[in-house]
Design a protein around this motif. Structure first.
Motif, PDB file in Angstrom:
ATOM      1  N   ALA A   1       9.659   5.441  -3.440  1.00 33.96           N
ATOM      2  CA  ALA A   1       8.849   4.394  -2.932  1.00 33.96           C
ATOM      3  C   ALA A   1       8.301   3.183  -2.401  1.00 33.96           C
ATOM      4  CB  ALA A   1       7.831   3.925  -4.739  1.00 33.96           C
ATOM      5  N   ILE A   2      10.595   2.484  -2.555  1.00 29.48           N
ATOM      6  CA  ILE A   2      11.224   1.688  -2.321  1.00 29.48           C
ATOM      7  C   ILE A   2      11.601   2.098  -0.513  1.00 29.48           C
ATOM      8  CG2 ILE A   2      12.990   0.171  -2.639  1.00 29.48           C
ATOM      9  CD1 ILE A   2      12.665   0.668  -5.619  1.00 29.48           C
TER      10      ILE A   2
ATOM     11  N   THR B   1       9.528  -6.137  -2.657  1.00 25.31           N
ATOM     12  CA  THR B   1       8.099  -5.926  -3.012  1.00 25.31           C
ATOM     13  C   THR B   1       7.753  -4.609  -3.307  1.00 25.31           C
ATOM     14  OG1 THR B   1       7.820  -7.734  -1.401  1.00 25.31           O
ATOM     15  CG2 THR B   1       5.672  -6.530  -1.619  1.00 25.31           C
ATOM     16  N   ALA B   2       8.357  -3.482  -2.448  1.00 25.77           N
ATOM     17  CA  ALA B   2       7.957  -2.617  -2.388  1.00 25.77           C
ATOM     18  C   ALA B   2       8.599  -1.954  -4.260  1.00 25.77           C
ATOM     19  CB  ALA B   2       8.082  -1.620  -1.663  1.00 25.77           C
ATOM     20  N   ALA B   3       9.907  -1.991  -5.188  1.00 29.66           N
ATOM     21  CA  ALA B   3       9.423  -1.742  -6.067  1.00 29.66           C
ATOM     22  C   ALA B   3       9.154  -2.707  -7.020  1.00 29.66           C
ATOM     23  CB  ALA B   3      12.002  -2.874  -5.826  1.00 29.66           C
ATOM     24  N   VAL B   4       8.405  -3.740  -7.060  1.00 28.05           N
ATOM     25  CA  VAL B   4       7.906  -4.396  -7.619  1.00 28.05           C
ATOM     26  C   VAL B   4       6.378  -3.941  -7.870  1.00 28.05           C
ATOM     27  CG1 VAL B   4       6.501  -6.574  -8.943  1.00 28.05           C
ATOM     28  CG2 VAL B   4       9.267  -6.915  -7.543  1.00 28.05           C
ATOM     29  N   THR B   5       5.889  -3.691  -6.785  1.00 30.79           N
ATOM     30  CA  THR B   5       4.555  -2.932  -6.712  1.00 30.79           C
ATOM     31  C   THR B   5       4.637  -1.225  -7.391  1.00 30.79           C
ATOM     32  OG1 THR B   5       4.792  -4.317  -4.283  1.00 30.79           O
ATOM     33  CG2 THR B   5       3.282  -1.853  -4.632  1.00 30.79           C
TER      34      THR B   5
ATOM     35  N   VAL C   1       2.279   6.943  -7.173  1.00 29.41           N
ATOM     36  CA  VAL C   1       1.078   7.325  -7.404  1.00 29.41           C
ATOM     37  C   VAL C   1       1.004   8.855  -7.262  1.00 29.41           C
ATOM     38  CG1 VAL C   1      -1.685   8.354  -7.289  1.00 29.41           C
ATOM     39  CG2 VAL C   1      -0.780   5.576  -7.306  1.00 29.41           C
ATOM     40  N   VAL C   2       1.685   8.833  -6.143  1.00 30.74           N
ATOM     41  CA  VAL C   2       2.365  10.377  -5.745  1.00 30.74           C
ATOM     42  C   VAL C   2       3.030  11.074  -6.910  1.00 30.74           C
ATOM     43  CG1 VAL C   2       2.934  12.197  -3.681  1.00 30.74           C
ATOM     44  CG2 VAL C   2       1.246  10.937  -3.782  1.00 30.74           C
ATOM     45  N   ALA C   3       4.163   9.992  -7.050  1.00 25.80           N
ATOM     46  CA  ALA C   3       5.355  10.744  -7.640  1.00 25.80           C
ATOM     47  C   ALA C   3       5.381  10.294  -9.249  1.00 25.80           C
ATOM     48  CB  ALA C   3       6.866  10.169  -6.727  1.00 25.80           C
TER      49      ALA C   3
ATOM     50  N   VAL D   1       1.131  -1.278   0.135  1.00 27.70           N
ATOM     51  CA  VAL D   1      -0.115  -0.176  -0.224  1.00 27.70           C
ATOM     52  C   VAL D   1       0.821   1.272   0.155  1.00 27.70           C
ATOM     53  CG1 VAL D   1      -1.533   1.460   1.238  1.00 27.70           C
ATOM     54  CG2 VAL D   1      -2.006  -1.182   1.392  1.00 27.70           C
ATOM     55  N   ALA D   2       1.814   1.086   0.638  1.00 27.14           N
ATOM     56  CA  ALA D   2       2.918   2.472   0.952  1.00 27.14           C
ATOM     57  C   ALA D   2       3.337   2.719  -0.296  1.00 27.14           C
ATOM     58  CB  ALA D   2       4.258   2.229   1.859  1.00 27.14           C
ATOM     59  N   ALA D   3       3.637   2.124  -1.087  1.00 29.70           N
ATOM     60  CA  ALA D   3       4.409   2.518  -2.448  1.00 29.70           C
ATOM     61  C   ALA D   3       4.371   1.805  -3.575  1.00 29.70           C
ATOM     62  CB  ALA D   3       5.259   0.608  -2.782  1.00 29.70           C
TER      63      ALA D   3
END
Lengths: 242, 112
Positions: free
Chosen positions: A222-223, B43-47, A208-210, A201-203
């Motif tokens: 995002a990462i 996971t954050a990168a793939v998201t 979306v914002v960036a 959800v955070a990423a």
């Protein structure tokens, strides 16, 4: 002793061969999804002043987003910016590599080297999925190599096709919808865990914002946010346990 | 600086990004919190790629709303354990249906 070892030798090889095939089969839908993007990258290489250099970049840079960003910056005449942008977009690879340290700790050195060089978004996700499934280190190695080599050869072939034929619109361009569909399959297992859900959800929110930010910058933020929030959530969950 | 030098620099840097944590820094022990962050970072990168490729997929004849519907449908199927082939086939079907639906609504709106 010989009689007990022989059947094991006979069964281990076919099993490993089938692991290679399973890994390759897992990579094929991803390749189909990436086909339109590969054609776009190929078309950008063809229109570049030094197309051979761009084509060689497929094998060294691999990542399509990094290749395309580098080519666009080069075409704008900013060589240093191009190099910086390509590196910024590919900085996430260090994270993929770091996250495979524990899964590949028992693997031989040659595999960690070759496996690391083949790491890219889909090959990392396939390796992560296979690491959580039952099997030996040799099975996981065979599975990863089957997937990663298929992805690299297929990706390079599709970009090369794009160099010669360019991008065609219509149905081929619309196949791009398969890319996010393939990628959601890779993150779905993480959604079963609360800290994984917070990460996703955070990423997603930060991306979306960036969306309008320069290549790679939004993804890095995002990462950072996704990883930080996921780790914090895991800490809270661990602290709440008796 | 020629394109050759730029691609060599990006290629070399990318190779270092890939190799250093796995091979060179193999025995480095990370603090538990950092280890957790690294674990979630992939996971954050793939998201992030899911979001950017969803927006990118809407550049063809499929509108963004249809791509989002397809990705959400695919996400539900994936969480329920369906295979990648299933998710892709059903997701594309949802995208086509949603595109046709929005086109029909637009045509009906024009007639009224």
């Amino acid at each position: 002793m010989i009689t007990t070892l022989e059947p094991t030798h006979r069964t281990a090889r076919p099993r490993r061969r089938s692991e290679v095939a399973l890994g390759a089969a897992e990579a094929v839908p991803l390749l189909v999804g990436y086909a339109p993007f590969a054609l776009v990258v190929g078309s950008a290489i063809a229109s570049h002043a030094e197309p051979v250099a761009g084509w060689v970049g497929i094998w060294t840079v691999i990542s399509g987003s990094a290749l395309l960003s580098t080519l666009q910056a080069l075409d704008a005449g900013a060589a240093l910016v191009a190099a910086f942008t390509g590196l910024l977009v590919n900085a996430r690879l260090a994270l993929y590599s770091a996250s495979m340290r524990s899964s590949w700790a028992a693997q031989p050195r040659w595999f960690r080297l070759v496996g690391a060089l083949l790491l890219i978004d889909p090959s990392w996700a396939i390796a992560e999925r296979r690491a959580r499934a039952p099997g030996s280190d040799a099975d996981r190695r065979a599975h990863y190599l089957g997937a990663a080599v298929t992805l690299l050869v297929g990706w390079a072939t599709m970009i090369t096709v794009g160099v010669f034929v360019g991008t065609s619109g219509g149905p081929v361009a619309d196949l791009g919808v398969a890319v996010p569909l393939c990628l959601v399959v890779l993150i779905a297992p993480r959604l079963r865990d609360p800290s994984g859900r917070w990460t996703v959800v955070a990423a997603a929110g930060v991306t979306v914002v960036a969306l309008g930010w320069p290549s790679g910058a939004g993804m890095l933020l995002a990462i950072a946010c996704g990883a930080g929030i996921g780790a914090a959530r895991r800490q809270v969950t661990a602290g709440a346990r008796p | 600086m020629s394109s050759w030098l730029v691609f060599a620099a990006v290629g070399l840097g990318s190779a270092l990004f890939r190799i250093a944590p796995l091979v060179a820094a193999r025995d480095t022990v990370l603090p538990p919190r950092l280890e957790q962050a690294v674990h979630h970072g992939g996971t954050a990168a793939v998201t992030s790629l899911v979001v950017s490729s969803t927006v990118g997929a809407a550049r063809g004849s499929i509108p963004l709303a249809a791509v989002v519907a397809a990705v959400l449908a695919g996400l539900v199927l994936a969480v329920r354990g369906r295979s990648m082939s299933w998710v892709v086939v059903i997701g594309i079907a949802v995208a086509v249906a949603a595109t046709l639906g929005t086109s029909l609504v637009a045509v009906a709106g024009g007639l009224l």
